[in-house]
Design an enzyme around this catalytic site. Structure first.
Site, PDB file in Angstrom:
ATOM      1  N   PHE A 115       0.815  -1.228   0.000  1.00  0.00           N
ATOM      2  CA  PHE A 115       0.000   0.000   0.000  1.00  0.00           C
ATOM      3  C   PHE A 115       0.843   1.269   0.000  1.00  0.00           C
ATOM      4  CE2 PHE A 115      -2.310  -3.186   2.737  1.00  0.00           C
ATOM      5  CZ  PHE A 115      -3.056  -3.713   1.687  1.00  0.00           C
TER       6      PHE A 115
ATOM      7  N   GLY B 147       0.658  -9.129  -4.086  1.00  0.00           N
ATOM      8  CA  GLY B 147      -0.626  -9.807  -4.013  1.00  0.00           C
ATOM      9  C   GLY B 147      -1.503  -9.344  -5.161  1.00  0.00           C
TER      10      GLY B 147
ATOM     11  N   ILE C 172      -7.311  -3.876 -20.004  1.00  0.00           N
ATOM     12  CA  ILE C 172      -7.055  -4.652 -18.790  1.00  0.00           C
ATOM     13  C   ILE C 172      -6.315  -5.931 -19.179  1.00  0.00           C
ATOM     14  CG2 ILE C 172      -8.180  -5.896 -16.899  1.00  0.00           C
ATOM     15  CD1 ILE C 172      -8.429  -2.810 -16.699  1.00  0.00           C
TER      16      ILE C 172
ATOM     17  N   THR D  56      -7.576 -10.411 -11.809  1.00  0.00           N
ATOM     18  CA  THR D  56      -6.708  -9.725 -10.842  1.00  0.00           C
ATOM     19  C   THR D  56      -7.004  -8.228 -10.816  1.00  0.00           C
ATOM     20  OG1 THR D  56      -4.947  -9.602 -12.504  1.00  0.00           O
ATOM     21  CG2 THR D  56      -4.848 -11.440 -10.967  1.00  0.00           C
TER      22      THR D  56
ATOM     23  N   GLN E  26      -8.184  -5.915  -7.572  1.00  0.00           N
ATOM     24  CA  GLN E  26      -7.536  -4.669  -7.152  1.00  0.00           C
ATOM     25  C   GLN E  26      -8.555  -3.551  -7.014  1.00  0.00           C
ATOM     26  OE1 GLN E  26      -4.130  -3.721  -6.438  1.00  0.00           O
ATOM     27  NE2 GLN E  26      -4.527  -5.837  -5.921  1.00  0.00           N
TER      28      GLN E  26
ATOM     29  N   GLY F 209      -2.270   1.427 -16.834  1.00  0.00           N
ATOM     30  CA  GLY F 209      -1.971   1.213 -15.414  1.00  0.00           C
ATOM     31  C   GLY F 209      -3.106   1.755 -14.569  1.00  0.00           C
TER      32      GLY F 209
ATOM     33  N   VAL G 152      -4.681   0.662 -12.004  1.00  0.00           N
ATOM     34  CA  VAL G 152      -5.677  -0.220 -11.393  1.00  0.00           C
ATOM     35  C   VAL G 152      -5.541  -0.319  -9.864  1.00  0.00           C
ATOM     36  CG1 VAL G 152      -6.422  -2.641 -11.291  1.00  0.00           C
ATOM     37  CG2 VAL G 152      -6.024  -1.541 -13.505  1.00  0.00           C
ATOM     38  N   GLY G 153      -4.313  -0.304  -9.375  1.00  0.00           N
ATOM     39  CA  GLY G 153      -4.120  -0.493  -7.930  1.00  0.00           C
ATOM     40  C   GLY G 153      -4.611   0.660  -7.085  1.00  0.00           C
ATOM     41  N   GLU G 154      -4.592   1.863  -7.621  1.00  0.00           N
ATOM     42  CA  GLU G 154      -4.854   3.032  -6.789  1.00  0.00           C
ATOM     43  C   GLU G 154      -6.135   3.783  -7.126  1.00  0.00           C
ATOM     44  OE1 GLU G 154      -0.678   4.734  -5.360  1.00  0.00           O
ATOM     45  OE2 GLU G 154      -0.616   3.897  -7.363  1.00  0.00           O
TER      46      GLU G 154
HETATM   47 MO1  MOS Z   1       1.526   3.159  -4.139  1.00  0.00          MO
HETATM   48  S1  MOS Z   1       1.109   4.466  -2.570  1.00  0.00           S
HETATM   49  O1  MOS Z   1       2.606   4.058  -5.134  1.00  0.00           O
HETATM   50  O2  MOS Z   1       2.313   1.829  -3.376  1.00  0.00           O
END
Ligand code: MOS
Length: 726
Positions: free
Chosen positions: A232, A459, A617, A622, A626, A689, A691-693
């Site tokens: 994170f 993960g 995507i 996955t 996310q 990109g 996707v995570g945030e």
């Molecule tokens: Mo993210 S806060 O760049 O791991």
């Protein structure tokens, strides 16, 4: 054609994580799982007052305790040849800036002995009044206007001439990363060479920092981090326990394991700063935004440079001509803040997206309609076109999913028994990204392929998508491709941060696999013993581990064997390949239905639907994980999460008994949809990109807006606890 045609693997398919089984069966090794021979255990002793002076430090009793082999402190750290320019320990006479600064490390034969001996270290302090509130006049401030975002046009005069104005103060608390995996390092020296087993989002960044701390060439430090129990952003940095484990191991000449406690994670493993934001919108009477201004105050540590970029994404969602952005940070007696999932954006967009709801209310325009009216194809900050933008489609599809038509325009109209029902919308943005990355592909004699890169998997699915890219290019089934990542000796890859990891390492894997394919083709066409020798490339087909033409074929493994080598190998470096002149930005829209108990003020999220636009995507499974994970965190931000500091600089809750993150029972089914449209302007493979945030932002606003729709109470401060509603 080969009769045994199997379903080819494609990028984009929903393929489950290849490392999933290793994780659920306990076979996956995390940092603290490395049980090396003669492993010793270290425990950090840290400051327990937030401001003042350390007047004395007494370690004699700890040194004499059973099993103790060393106690490190400022007096002897030099014996570990620690060359860092920052002394890692406070010593007697030093100022204290926050709770959690290391003062000693106790090393013993067992963890229990180390922990007991650590309790014998005696520290005395001269206490001073800590600064724990951003509004405390004693708080020093840091001007961060340079990082505040652009001021364009003339926001003051635009505001004074705006037909409709809206101003509010919005507040968000300190939040703690709290990944499941505790901060943990196992360090082992072999002469002057150091190996560190760690959980890091940056094996190469960590290698550099550790090498610098001990004055070593980077080649003499190896970081091993194959599995990470959540990062994170906290794990982008290298925290003191990593250096201290290495120092302790060097001092005693044996491997050392150091694991932080959950409480230590609260105080000194990073956090998201608190914010207090004055946000003002100006618009025409028919709802066209003209001006956005945002004046932010956020928290930071006494000696830190980090300022949460609260205003970073406020200006990218809606068309407007004038902006006035200001950013200031107040220095508190707290540990160092750190990047945390979409730094700044969930805070700034909480304010903007609640304000948009308020503006819609004032204008008597539907909140979805107001957003659609202010859509823009260019980035308002610089007028450059977005590489692609399907924001309106996110809004329309999301509204249909949640049943927006059922929402009553005026609040407090819907009720189910004692529960007040409301609907809300909140939107999100997060910049696109990709960066240089290297991957090596080997095709082995057994016909399998291995892709290797100093990438990380938090993960998120890095193992899976890198293997998936290679499987697609070489036409191999997934079980014939494996990924080797998380070790600093592998070909260089970027940190797993900024949601640009997948969009960098997948193109690198794809490129390396394409080069390997070319090499295999040439072998097939040119090697004298190849049954396909003399044929042209367009006569050959790759399928399920073979290259064939009509009835003639050879397996990839046999082709490799013809070379006499163990494998064929290529290494390729991917460089960002987007078109110049564009801005790559990811967008999304969240919709929810909440129920607020009429008498207790308890809020429950009943339905959640989100639609995201992140370009193409690479793996629907996955990526959906996310994105829904971001929504879960957003629900926590909206309703429960806060690290409250008391006036002494102590957190009211430094563990999960009081720091409340959502449990399964708090989370409804989250309906996640992706527009999934390749963005060729951003890169050849079409991913942006993000996707995570992306998904965490806008969630808290959607929930606050739904709470308003349910109750008529406007909440501009998260978490929305029952006391704010009754
Ligand atoms: Mo993210 S806060 O760049 O791991």
């Amino acid at each position: 054609m080969n009769a045994m045609t199997t379903q080819p693997v494609k990028l984009g398919q929903a393929i489950p994580r290849v490392d999933g089984k290793a994780k659920v069966t306990g076979a996956a090794k995390y940092a603290a799982d490395y049980a090396l021979p003669s492993l010793h255990f270290a425990v950090i002793v840290h400051t327990t007052v937030a401001k003042g002076k350390l007047t004395s430090l007494e370690t004699a009793a700890a040194r004499k305790a059973a099993g103790v082999v060393a106690v490190l402190d400022a007096g002897n750290i030099a014996e570990a040849k620690f060359a860092g320019n920052r002394q890692p320990f406070r010593k007697a006479g030093d100022d204290v800036d926050y709770i959690g600064q290391p003062i000693a490390v106790v090393v013993a034969q067992t963890f229990e002995q180390a922990r007991f001996a650590a309790s014998l270290v005696k520290a005395d302090y001269e206490r001073q009044q800590a600064v724990t509130s951003m509004l405390d006049p004693a708080a020093a401030t840091l001007d961060a206007n340079a990082r505040g975002g652009p001021n364009r046009g003339n926001p003051e005069s635009a505001l004074s001439s705006a037909a409709v104005k809206l101003s509010g103060t919005y507040e968000t608390p300190i939040q703690t990363h709290h990944p499941m995996e505790l901060g943990a390092t196992v360090a082992v020296w072999n002469g002057d060479k150091l190996t560190i087993y760690d959980g890091t989002q940056a094996v190469l960044g960590s290698r550099k920092r550790v090498a610098d701390a001990f004055g070593l060439p980077t080649a003499d430090v190896t970081i091993v981090s194959p599995y990470i129990g959540g990062g994170f952003g906290a794990r982008l940095l290298t925290w003191p326990h990593t250096y201290l484990a290495a120092a302790a191991a060097r001092m005693i000449g044996k491997p050392v394991k150091l694991v932080l406690t959950r409480q230590q994670m609260s105080y000194a493993f990073g956090h998201r700063p608190a914010s207090r934001q004055e946000l003002t919108l100006g618009a025409t009477s028919d709802g066209k935004l003209s001006v956005i201004s945002q004046n932010t105050l956020s928290s930071t540590g006494v000696k830190d440079d980090f300022v949460e970029p609260v205003t970073g994404h406020t200006l990218v969602l809606y068309d407007h001509q004038h902006s006035g952005m200001q950013a200031k940070a107040a220095r508190l007696n707290i540990g160092a803040p750190a990047p945390m999932r979409a730094p700044g954006a969930p805070l700034g967009l909480f304010a903007l997206e609640v304000a948009m709801d308020e503006l819609a209310e004032q204008l008597k325009i539907d909140p979805v309609e107001l957003r659609l009216m202010n859509d823009t194809a260019v980035d308002p900050r610089n007028k450059k076109p977005y590489t692609d933008r399907n924001f309106a489609e996110c809004l329309k599809r999301g509204a249909a999913k949640i049943g927006w038509a059922d929402r009553a325009a005026t609040p407090k109209q819907k009720r189910a028994g004692d529960w007040l029902i409301g609907y809300g919308v909140g939107c999100c943005a997060w910049h696109g990204g990709n960066t240089q990355a290297t991957a090596r592909v080997r095709v082995l004699r057994d016909g399998s392929a291995v892709v290797a890169s100093a990438a990380q998997d938090m993960g998120t699915g890095t193992y899976t998508v890198m293997a998936q890219a290679v499987a697609e290019v070489l036409c191999l089934p997934m079980d014939k491709v494996s990924a080797e990542i998380g070790v600093s000796t592998l070909p260089p890859a970027p940190t797993a941060g900024g949601s640009r990891h997948c969009s960098s390492v997948v193109p690198a894997a794809h490129q390396a696999a394409t080069a390997a394919k070319k090499k295999l083709l040439e072998l097939a066409m040119k090697h004298e013993k190849s049954p396909l020798a003399g044929l042209a490339a367009d006569q050959l087909q790759f399928n399920n581990g073979t290259i064939s033409s009509g009835t003639k074929s050879i397996t990839l493994g046999d082709l490799v064997a013809l070379t006499g080598e163990a494998n064929i190998e290529v290494t390729e470096e991917y460089k960002p390949d987007g078109k110049p002149g564009f801005v790559g930005m990811n967008f999304g829209a969240h919709f929810c239905q909440v129920a607020v108990h009429a008498f207790t003020g308890e809020t429950r999220v009943k339905k959640f639907a989100s639609v995201f636009d992140c370009g193409r995507i690479f793996n629907l499974h996955t990526a959906a994980n996310q994105l829904s994970g971001g929504v879960v965190w957003g629900i926590g931000m909206a309703l429960t999460e806060a690290a409250h500091l008391d006036s002494s600089g102590r957190y009211a809750a430094a563990d999960f008994s009081g720091y409340h993150i959502p449990s399964h029972a708090d989370i409804p089914n989250i309906d996640v949809e992706m527009i999934n449209k390749p963005d060729k302007n951003f890169g050849a493979l079409g991913s942006r990109g993000g996707v995570g945030e992306l998904a965490i932002s806008g969630v808290a606003a959607a929930i606050s807006n739904a709470v308003y729709n349910a109750t008529g109470k406007r909440v501009r401060e998260v978490p929305i606890t029952p006391d704010k509603l009754i």
